[in-house]
Design a protein around this motif. Structure first.
Motif, mmCIF file in Angstrom:
data_model
loop_
_atom_site.group_PDB
_atom_site.id
_atom_site.type_symbol
_atom_site.label_atom_id
_atom_site.label_comp_id
_atom_site.label_asym_id
_atom_site.label_seq_id
_atom_site.Cartn_x
_atom_site.Cartn_y
_atom_site.Cartn_z
ATOM 1 N N UNK A 172 0.788 -1.229 0.000
ATOM 2 C CA UNK A 172 0.000 0.000 0.000
ATOM 3 C C UNK A 172 0.815 1.272 0.000
ATOM 4 N N UNK A 173 2.102 1.155 0.273
ATOM 5 C CA UNK A 173 2.946 2.350 0.277
ATOM 6 C C UNK A 173 3.274 2.742 -1.165
ATOM 7 N N UNK A 174 3.582 4.022 -1.379
ATOM 8 C CA UNK A 174 3.888 4.447 -2.745
ATOM 9 C C UNK A 174 5.166 3.794 -3.281
ATOM 10 N N UNK A 175 5.291 3.818 -4.610
ATOM 11 C CA UNK A 175 6.488 3.241 -5.241
ATOM 12 C C UNK A 175 7.750 3.989 -4.836
ATOM 13 N N UNK A 176 7.579 5.289 -4.543
ATOM 14 C CA UNK A 176 8.725 6.103 -4.142
ATOM 15 C C UNK A 176 8.236 7.242 -3.248
ATOM 16 N N UNK A 177 9.071 7.643 -2.326
ATOM 17 C CA UNK A 177 8.728 8.772 -1.460
ATOM 18 C C UNK A 177 9.997 9.489 -1.043
ATOM 19 N N UNK A 178 9.843 10.783 -0.792
ATOM 20 C CA UNK A 178 11.010 11.600 -0.468
ATOM 21 C C UNK A 178 11.220 11.612 1.037
ATOM 22 N N UNK A 179 12.367 11.124 1.452
ATOM 23 C CA UNK A 179 12.733 11.077 2.873
ATOM 24 C C UNK A 179 13.378 12.403 3.272
ATOM 25 N N UNK A 180 13.114 12.832 4.489
ATOM 26 C CA UNK A 180 13.739 14.049 5.018
ATOM 27 C C UNK A 180 15.248 13.854 5.111
ATOM 28 N N UNK A 181 15.956 14.961 5.254
ATOM 29 C CA UNK A 181 17.420 14.942 5.209
ATOM 30 C C UNK A 181 17.981 13.913 6.202
ATOM 31 N N UNK A 182 18.866 13.050 5.666
ATOM 32 C CA UNK A 182 19.344 11.916 6.464
ATOM 33 C C UNK A 182 20.631 11.382 5.833
ATOM 34 N N UNK A 183 21.325 10.565 6.591
ATOM 35 C CA UNK A 183 22.440 9.820 6.036
ATOM 36 C C UNK A 183 21.901 8.697 5.160
ATOM 37 N N UNK A 184 22.512 8.501 4.019
ATOM 38 C CA UNK A 184 22.159 7.354 3.184
ATOM 39 C C UNK A 184 23.275 6.323 3.303
ATOM 40 N N UNK A 185 23.055 5.339 4.147
ATOM 41 C CA UNK A 185 24.071 4.307 4.330
ATOM 42 C C UNK A 185 24.342 3.606 2.997
ATOM 43 N N UNK A 186 25.620 3.383 2.738
ATOM 44 C CA UNK A 186 26.039 2.797 1.472
ATOM 45 C C UNK A 186 27.076 1.702 1.732
ATOM 46 N N UNK A 187 27.084 0.738 0.853
ATOM 47 C CA UNK A 187 28.110 -0.314 0.847
ATOM 48 C C UNK A 187 28.148 -1.115 2.149
#
Ligand SMILES: [Zn+2]
Length: 284
Positions: free
Chosen positions: A170-185
């Motif tokens: 039920x959640x949208x395909x995409x949504x904009x998250x508030x400013x945050x760290x984007x953990x990578x790798x």
């Protein structure tokens, strides 16, 4: 007509008490306790561990009193007996939600690494396991080089990968998250792991990987369920709840992750303020 009584609340153990040098558990755990308690679905007990370097020999939470453990902790290693009891709780059907930097904890505890699927920092190197990538609509395990990192915090789109999973339904395909760290790798054993949602930092972002990095994950550990949210950074010097933790998307996915980890189902409706792709929705 019969009047149905309210369902019993899900019992949550919020376990906190130590951060590494980049985080502030006092602020994040206060925000988690307040938001999860206020939702109405959950009853929250907060357990604060001993401080770094203090005696953990008596640290033995009553895991089985709870449906789900919400882990906001990265610090001293627990006694082996406590680790074993925690492993038995989760593998026996208990729930675990790993919040943001909880995936920095316990790099040398193999069972914990299986529970969280992937993690970073704390000494995790390229031998911690593969990176989890989402390419052309499916999960790919990538043994290539690189260890955990993140760009400076920015607003980013979170994209659904598993629309039929109870947490995401039920959640949208995409949504904009508030400013945050984007953990990578992040790296780890990545066993029995379902990527629920990803985000990407493209070439225009310094230190972006241009890969769909897993942001929300579901992991089966024995009979237990683990929800891993990488979202929700609180810096070491932060004193107020950051926008990332007040983002309606962060909060609703956290609540859904808690319900799913505790029960295997999600009964929650999508809230009216769940963000779209234009701007973040930050709750008061
Ligand atoms: Zn962080």
């Amino acid at each position: 007509m019969t009047r149905e009584s309210a369902p019993p609340k899900i019992k949550v153990l919020l376990l906190t008490g130590q951060s590494n040098q980049w985080h502030n558990w006092k602020v994040s755990s206060r925000a988690l306790e307040a938001s999860v308690s206020a939702d109405g679905m959950f009853e929250v007990d907060t357990l604060v561990t001993p401080d770094a370097g203090e005696d953990f020999s008596e640290f033995a939470p009553a895991w089985s009193d709870y449906d789900v453990v919400l882990l906001d902790y990265e610090g001293d290693v627990w006694p082996r007996e406590t680790q074993r009891a925690f492993e038995a709780f989760v593998s026996g059907g208990g729930g675990l939600v790993a919040f943001h930097a909880a995936d920095n904890a316990f790099p040398d505890w193999p069972a914990f690494n299986e529970m969280i699927g992937v993690g970073g920092w704390g000494g995790r190197g390229e031998d911690a396991g593969p990176k989890v990538r989402w390419r052309k609509g499916k999960m790919v395990l990538d043994d290539g080089p690189g260890v955990a990192m993140h760009p400076d915090p920015f607003e980013f789109l979170v994209e659904t990968c598993a629309p039929d999973h109870p947490v995401m339904r039920g959640l949208p395909e995409a949504w904009l998250h508030a400013i945050d760290e984007q953990y990578s790798q992040l790296r780890g054993p990545a066993k029995n792991l379902t990527v629920l949602a990803t985000a990407i930092a493209g070439p225009e972002i310094e230190n972006g990987t241009s890969e769909n990095e897993p942001m929300l994950m579901a992991i089966d550990y024995g009979k237990g369920r683990v929800f891993h949210t990488t979202l929700g950074h609180v810096g070491a010097n932060d004193t107020e709840t950051p926008a990332a933790m007040k983002c309606a998307g962060f909060l609703e996915t956290l609540f859904r992750g808690l319900e799913w980890a505790a029960t295997g189902e999600v009964t929650r409706a999508v809230p009216d303020d769940f963000p779209g792709t234009e701007f973040p929705e930050v709750r008061a």
